[in-house]
Design a protein around this motif. Structure first.
Motif, PDB file in Angstrom:
ATOM      1  N   TYR A  96      45.366  21.449  19.804  1.00  0.00           N
ATOM      2  CA  TYR A  96      45.567  20.195  20.530  1.00  0.00           C
ATOM      3  C   TYR A  96      46.053  19.089  19.614  1.00  0.00           C
ATOM      4  O   TYR A  96      45.656  19.001  18.456  1.00  0.00           O
ATOM      5  CB  TYR A  96      44.258  19.749  21.201  1.00  0.00           C
ATOM      6  CG  TYR A  96      43.840  20.664  22.326  1.00  0.00           C
ATOM      7  CD1 TYR A  96      44.449  20.570  23.578  1.00  0.00           C
ATOM      8  CD2 TYR A  96      42.856  21.626  22.139  1.00  0.00           C
ATOM      9  CE1 TYR A  96      44.072  21.419  24.613  1.00  0.00           C
ATOM     10  CE2 TYR A  96      42.481  22.476  23.163  1.00  0.00           C
ATOM     11  CZ  TYR A  96      43.107  22.366  24.398  1.00  0.00           C
ATOM     12  OH  TYR A  96      42.734  23.203  25.423  1.00  0.00           O
ATOM     13  N   TYR A 140      46.949  14.964  24.650  1.00  0.00           N
ATOM     14  CA  TYR A 140      46.322  13.850  25.356  1.00  0.00           C
ATOM     15  C   TYR A 140      46.504  12.546  24.590  1.00  0.00           C
ATOM     16  O   TYR A 140      46.483  12.534  23.357  1.00  0.00           O
ATOM     17  CB  TYR A 140      44.817  14.110  25.534  1.00  0.00           C
ATOM     18  CG  TYR A 140      44.528  15.349  26.362  1.00  0.00           C
ATOM     19  CD1 TYR A 140      44.512  15.287  27.754  1.00  0.00           C
ATOM     20  CD2 TYR A 140      44.299  16.576  25.747  1.00  0.00           C
ATOM     21  CE1 TYR A 140      44.262  16.426  28.515  1.00  0.00           C
ATOM     22  CE2 TYR A 140      44.046  17.716  26.506  1.00  0.00           C
ATOM     23  CZ  TYR A 140      44.033  17.643  27.885  1.00  0.00           C
ATOM     24  OH  TYR A 140      43.790  18.766  28.635  1.00  0.00           O
ATOM     25  N   TYR A 168      44.477   9.173  24.390  1.00  0.00           N
ATOM     26  CA  TYR A 168      43.203   8.567  24.782  1.00  0.00           C
ATOM     27  C   TYR A 168      43.328   7.047  24.638  1.00  0.00           C
ATOM     28  O   TYR A 168      43.422   6.524  23.531  1.00  0.00           O
ATOM     29  CB  TYR A 168      42.080   9.104  23.898  1.00  0.00           C
ATOM     30  CG  TYR A 168      40.698   8.579  24.254  1.00  0.00           C
ATOM     31  CD1 TYR A 168      39.827   9.323  25.055  1.00  0.00           C
ATOM     32  CD2 TYR A 168      40.249   7.345  23.775  1.00  0.00           C
ATOM     33  CE1 TYR A 168      38.559   8.850  25.373  1.00  0.00           C
ATOM     34  CE2 TYR A 168      38.983   6.868  24.087  1.00  0.00           C
ATOM     35  CZ  TYR A 168      38.142   7.623  24.888  1.00  0.00           C
ATOM     36  OH  TYR A 168      36.891   7.157  25.193  1.00  0.00           O
ATOM     37  N   LEU A 223      47.847   1.920  30.304  1.00  0.00           N
ATOM     38  CA  LEU A 223      47.802   3.335  30.677  1.00  0.00           C
ATOM     39  C   LEU A 223      48.783   3.608  31.823  1.00  0.00           C
ATOM     40  O   LEU A 223      49.506   4.600  31.823  1.00  0.00           O
ATOM     41  CB  LEU A 223      46.375   3.721  31.076  1.00  0.00           C
ATOM     42  CG  LEU A 223      46.135   5.173  31.513  1.00  0.00           C
ATOM     43  CD1 LEU A 223      44.775   5.665  31.035  1.00  0.00           C
ATOM     44  CD2 LEU A 223      46.242   5.360  33.015  1.00  0.00           C
ATOM     45  N   GLU A 283      51.758   6.191  31.674  1.00  0.00           N
ATOM     46  CA  GLU A 283      51.833   7.296  32.648  1.00  0.00           C
ATOM     47  C   GLU A 283      53.175   7.313  33.374  1.00  0.00           C
ATOM     48  O   GLU A 283      53.730   8.371  33.654  1.00  0.00           O
ATOM     49  CB  GLU A 283      50.699   7.198  33.678  1.00  0.00           C
ATOM     50  CG  GLU A 283      49.392   7.771  33.161  1.00  0.00           C
ATOM     51  CD  GLU A 283      48.408   8.130  34.276  1.00  0.00           C
ATOM     52  OE1 GLU A 283      48.569   7.641  35.415  1.00  0.00           O
ATOM     53  OE2 GLU A 283      47.465   8.900  33.981  1.00  0.00           O
ATOM     54  N   TYR A 286      49.108  14.116  28.874  1.00  0.00           N
ATOM     55  CA  TYR A 286      48.304  13.331  29.815  1.00  0.00           C
ATOM     56  C   TYR A 286      47.674  12.124  29.129  1.00  0.00           C
ATOM     57  O   TYR A 286      47.413  12.155  27.938  1.00  0.00           O
ATOM     58  CB  TYR A 286      47.163  14.182  30.373  1.00  0.00           C
ATOM     59  CG  TYR A 286      47.602  15.485  30.992  1.00  0.00           C
ATOM     60  CD1 TYR A 286      48.247  15.503  32.222  1.00  0.00           C
ATOM     61  CD2 TYR A 286      47.375  16.691  30.340  1.00  0.00           C
ATOM     62  CE1 TYR A 286      48.649  16.695  32.792  1.00  0.00           C
ATOM     63  CE2 TYR A 286      47.775  17.889  30.892  1.00  0.00           C
ATOM     64  CZ  TYR A 286      48.416  17.894  32.132  1.00  0.00           C
ATOM     65  OH  TYR A 286      48.816  19.075  32.684  1.00  0.00           O
ATOM     66  N   CYS A 287      47.411  11.092  29.928  1.00  0.00           N
ATOM     67  CA  CYS A 287      46.642   9.951  29.438  1.00  0.00           C
ATOM     68  C   CYS A 287      45.196  10.095  29.877  1.00  0.00           C
ATOM     69  O   CYS A 287      44.922  10.552  30.983  1.00  0.00           O
ATOM     70  CB  CYS A 287      47.162   8.644  30.033  1.00  0.00           C
ATOM     71  SG  CYS A 287      48.718   8.130  29.351  1.00  0.00           S
ATOM     72  N   GLN A 288      44.304   9.678  29.016  1.00  0.00           N
ATOM     73  CA  GLN A 288      42.877   9.707  29.341  1.00  0.00           C
ATOM     74  C   GLN A 288      42.291   8.334  29.042  1.00  0.00           C
ATOM     75  O   GLN A 288      42.462   7.828  27.935  1.00  0.00           O
ATOM     76  CB  GLN A 288      42.186  10.762  28.464  1.00  0.00           C
ATOM     77  CG  GLN A 288      40.690  10.802  28.599  1.00  0.00           C
ATOM     78  CD  GLN A 288      40.243  11.678  29.760  1.00  0.00           C
ATOM     79  OE1 GLN A 288      41.076  12.159  30.540  1.00  0.00           O
ATOM     80  NE2 GLN A 288      38.948  11.879  29.892  1.00  0.00           N
ATOM     81  N   PRO A 289      41.603   7.702  30.012  1.00  0.00           N
ATOM     82  CA  PRO A 289      41.011   6.398  29.727  1.00  0.00           C
ATOM     83  C   PRO A 289      39.641   6.523  29.080  1.00  0.00           C
ATOM     84  O   PRO A 289      38.875   7.421  29.412  1.00  0.00           O
ATOM     85  CB  PRO A 289      40.867   5.780  31.123  1.00  0.00           C
ATOM     86  CG  PRO A 289      40.643   6.962  32.020  1.00  0.00           C
ATOM     87  CD  PRO A 289      41.397   8.121  31.404  1.00  0.00           C
ATOM     88  N   GLY A 290      39.332   5.612  28.174  1.00  0.00           N
ATOM     89  CA  GLY A 290      37.961   5.443  27.698  1.00  0.00           C
ATOM     90  C   GLY A 290      37.252   4.530  28.683  1.00  0.00           C
ATOM     91  O   GLY A 290      37.726   4.311  29.795  1.00  0.00           O
ATOM     92  N   SER A 346      34.184  12.155  23.885  1.00  0.00           N
ATOM     93  CA  SER A 346      34.466  11.366  25.079  1.00  0.00           C
ATOM     94  C   SER A 346      35.510  12.048  25.958  1.00  0.00           C
ATOM     95  O   SER A 346      35.400  12.065  27.182  1.00  0.00           O
ATOM     96  CB  SER A 346      34.939   9.970  24.654  1.00  0.00           C
ATOM     97  OG  SER A 346      35.197   9.177  25.778  1.00  0.00           O
ATOM     98  N   LEU A 347      36.499  12.627  25.311  1.00  0.00           N
ATOM     99  CA  LEU A 347      37.559  13.335  26.040  1.00  0.00           C
ATOM    100  C   LEU A 347      36.994  14.577  26.737  1.00  0.00           C
ATOM    101  O   LEU A 347      37.535  15.054  27.738  1.00  0.00           O
ATOM    102  CB  LEU A 347      38.677  13.701  25.053  1.00  0.00           C
ATOM    103  CG  LEU A 347      39.979  14.311  25.523  1.00  0.00           C
ATOM    104  CD1 LEU A 347      40.533  13.611  26.756  1.00  0.00           C
ATOM    105  CD2 LEU A 347      41.016  14.269  24.408  1.00  0.00           C
ATOM    106  N   GLU A 348      35.892  15.085  26.227  1.00  0.00           N
ATOM    107  CA  GLU A 348      35.232  16.218  26.888  1.00  0.00           C
ATOM    108  C   GLU A 348      34.287  15.752  27.990  1.00  0.00           C
ATOM    109  O   GLU A 348      33.561  16.558  28.585  1.00  0.00           O
ATOM    110  CB  GLU A 348      34.463  17.063  25.853  1.00  0.00           C
ATOM    111  CG  GLU A 348      35.393  17.789  24.886  1.00  0.00           C
ATOM    112  CD  GLU A 348      34.650  18.639  23.855  1.00  0.00           C
ATOM    113  OE1 GLU A 348      33.402  18.725  23.919  1.00  0.00           O
ATOM    114  OE2 GLU A 348      35.325  19.212  22.987  1.00  0.00           O
TER     115      GLU A 348
END
Ligand SMILES: Cc1cc2nc3c(=O)[nH]c(=O)nc-3n(C[C@H](O)[C@H](O)[C@H](O)COP(=O)(O)O)c2cc1C
Ligand code: SF4
Ligand code: FES
Lengths: 176, 433
Positions: free
Chosen positions: B77, B120, B122, B131, B135, B161-165, B180-182
């Motif tokens: 990754y 990803y 983040y 974000l 996206e 992909y985007c991932q928000p905190g 956090s991503l998990e």
């Protein structure tokens, strides 16, 4: 779906949730927890009730305690009800150097509440937050997914007036 | 102005759209790499460039990529650290908001080099509006065949992909970010194993900062050697400095590493000097976590050499008389600043952001905040000042992740360089400012 839950996202929101779940490998749907909690919070007037968290657990096929454990860790998730419009005032060093305390006190005086409180009419909540990554335009506040930068007391008054007039709701689906 | 690698086109209207970005030569590095480079050749170009991580630690990017074990059958990754939460740092937001395609282009290059199939980005949750911009740009890249299956007929496929905190500074620490991503609490993991060995979902992973990744297209287009010709010593290339506080022109500047600090602060090309013609008092040069320096030591080193904006020069003198380049969050304070009060806000920050796993950090940060509050409000004693130093020493080096150090250094350095000001608070029993 557990019978005790009186909550269900509409089709459009469920589609979004399912789209997000597909972003992670098979069996890793728990990764969708933060994005889905953001959506759930917006759908529930800006806070995560235990029912909301239970529903999220059901959607992601994980235990409710796993949801609570995570929701209670992150400062953007509210575990108590909040007003329609949450005003988040940055108080970290760079904003402090440019007068963020005055901005906070100004909001508090205008709304007659302290930071952490909600106005009696349920319209506004004031929260203090840490650095919003916009320090060059300090002082900074956040409302929903909007940033307002280079704030002055005058600007604060204008914004309050506008939010009062439009009955501002800061809890909108952040993806839309 | 030096070579602009990150901000060159930043003012071009519509840069965030694929069409405009592409017209300016965007995505050509991806075409070049997919046609002519093996993944290892991409890594070797990045190694040659001397590019160091721009998230704060300054670790050589190529070397980090080299730690990835490509022989296992596990997926690999590539993760972008867009948590940007270090107080004083606001450069990544600028790239994400105005030039998202350059970040995406860099993500493709890094992912290809590492052999990642899913990558990803983040992004801290507060930046949801950014974000959405990223996206949208990702969607355009898919539509134009730069993401998805079989990119440009190369046989290489990548999903991004985007991932928000959700509001946690600690998630900027790379292992907390992966947790956090998990979908977990952002508790940093004990290292080793490093993410290159056990990262996201237990698989080999590289985490890089937005600015590091956004420099990759230029390096591939122009060659690693050309990049390493910019800068000074082991500080290669350009760096974004986000400057804030009491200067005439707060903002984001791309500098060639090696620029004299004095020029950066006083030249009209950059910060434009101190506001209202005031005197410079102190600078926190690399985000709130690095040691604060008084004006005399930020402009010149202890040996009288001009201080330069570079990894080496800023850290010259160690923690006795130096600091660090860190994330490039440059916080400037003029003569009206109360050092104690500024420090109190940082102490509050670290206390709030401690994940609570290690007792020195969890308890120490809260204790330091309390004492600083006492001193600032005029109820402190001389012993409190020594107690602060003592606590900071017991946190430093005794924790799972560097947040503990990040909380300790500002306290220790403020007292080292501005002790009199703490004593004045005690003597006057109030804040002198
Ligand atoms: C408490 C803490 C917070 C951090 N925050 C960030 C951050 O917001 N953004 C970032 O890129 N790196 C941050 N880092 C550094 C990361 O752990 C990691 O070194 C970096 O993402 C690696 O990317 P780079 O080599 O490209 O800099 C942080 C580290 C610590 C200890
Ligand atoms: S040093 Fe602080 S933030 Fe880091 S793991 Fe320990 S308690 Fe958590
Ligand atoms: S300190 Fe307020 S945005 Fe950074």
């Amino acid at each position: 779906m557990p019978e005790n839950l009186n909550i269900e996202f509409n089709r459009e929101t469920l589609d979004l949730v399912n789209k997000i779940i597909k972003r992670y490998p098979e069996g890793r749907q728990k990764s969708a927890l933060l994005p889905v909690l953001h959506i759930a919070q917006a759908e529930n007037q800006g806070w995560l009730s235990s029912e909301t968290m239970e529903y999220v657990a059901y959607l992601l096929d994980i235990q409710p305690i796993e949801v609570f454990e995570v929701a209670s860790f992150y400062s953007m998730f509210n575990l108590q009800p909040v007003g329609n419009c949450v005003i988040e005032v940055c108080q970290t060093g760079p904003c402090m150097l440019k007068g963020s305390e005055e901005i906070l006190v100004h909001f508090e005086n205008r709304l007659g509440i302290k930071s952490g409180e909600t106005s009696a009419d349920g319209k506004f909540t004031i929260k203090t937050v840490e650095c919003l990554a916009a320090c060059g335009n300090a002082p900074v506040i956040q409302v929903g997914t909007e940033y307002h930068e280079n704030l002055t007391t005058q600007k604060a008054d204008d914004l309050l007036e506008k939010w009062q007039a439009e009955n501002k709701n800061s809890h909108t689906n952040p993806y839309l | 102005m030096a070579e602009q690698i990150l901000l060159k086109n930043i003012d071009v209207p519509g840069l965030a759209s694929f069409e405009v970005y592409r017209k300016l030569g965007g995505y050509s590095s991806v075409e070049k790499v997919l046609k002519d480079f093996t993944p290892d050749q991409v890594t070797s170009e990045v190694t040659k460039s001397g590019l160091r991580g721009r998230g704060g630690a300054g670790f050589p990017a190529g070397m980090k990529w080299g730690f990835i074990d490509k022989k296992t059958n596990n997926p690999r990754y590539f993760v972008c650290n867009f948590d940007e939460s270090e107080p004083g740092t606001f450069k990544d937001r600028h790239i994400g908001q105005l030039n998202p395609h350059q970040l995406i282009e860099g993500m493709i290059l890094g992912s290809y080099a590492l052999g990642a199939r899913n990558s990803y980005i983040y992004i801290r949750g507060e930046l949801f509006y950014v974000l959405r911009i990223v996206e949208k740009a990702i969607e355009e890249a898919y539509k134009n065949g730069f993401l998805g299956e079989n990119i440009k007929g190369s046989g290489y496929s990548l999903d991004l992909y985007c991932q928000p905190g959700a509001g946690a500074y600690i998630c900027g620490e790379e292992t907390a970010l992966l947790e956090s991503l998990e979908g977990k609490r952002g508790n940093p993991r004990i290292k080793p194993p490093f993410p290159a060995v056990v990262g996201l979902y237990g698989c080999p992973t590289v985490v890089n900062n937005v600015e590091t990744i956004a420099a990759l297209p230029w390096i591939i287009n122009n060659g690693g050697e050309a990049y390493s010709a910019i800068g000074i010593g082991n500080s290669k290339g350009t760096k974004l400095i986000s400057a804030c506080g009491h200067i005439n022109k707060p903002g984001i500047y791309e500098i060639e590493l090696g620029l004299p600090v004095e020029e950066f602060i006083y030249s009209d090309k950059y910060c434009g000097g101190i506001r209202y013609g005031h005197e410079l008092k102190a600078v926190v040069a690399g985000g709130s976590s690095v040691p604060i320096l008084p004006a005399s030591l930020i402009l010149k080193t202890a040996t009288g050499e001009p201080r330069l904006m570079s990894y080496e020069s800023l850290s010259e003198g160690g923690f006795v008389s130096g600091t660090m380049l860190g994330s490039g969050g440059f916080i400037v304070m003029d003569e009206t600043t109360c050092i104690v009060k500024n420090l109190l806000t940082f102490a509050k920050f670290y206390h709030h952001e401690s994940c609570g796993q290690c007792s020195p950090c969890r308890e120490g940060t809260g204790w330091m905040e309390k004492i600083l509050h006492r001193i600032e409000s005029g109820h402190g004693t001389m012993k409190d000042i020594d107690l602060l130093v003592n606590i900071s020493k017991h946190i430093e080096g005794n924790t799972i992740c560097p947040l503990g150090d990040a909380a300790a250094w500002p306290v220790a350095s403020a007292i080292r360089h501005f002790r009199e000001e703490f004593e004045d608070h005690v003597k006057l029993q109030k804040c002198p400012f």
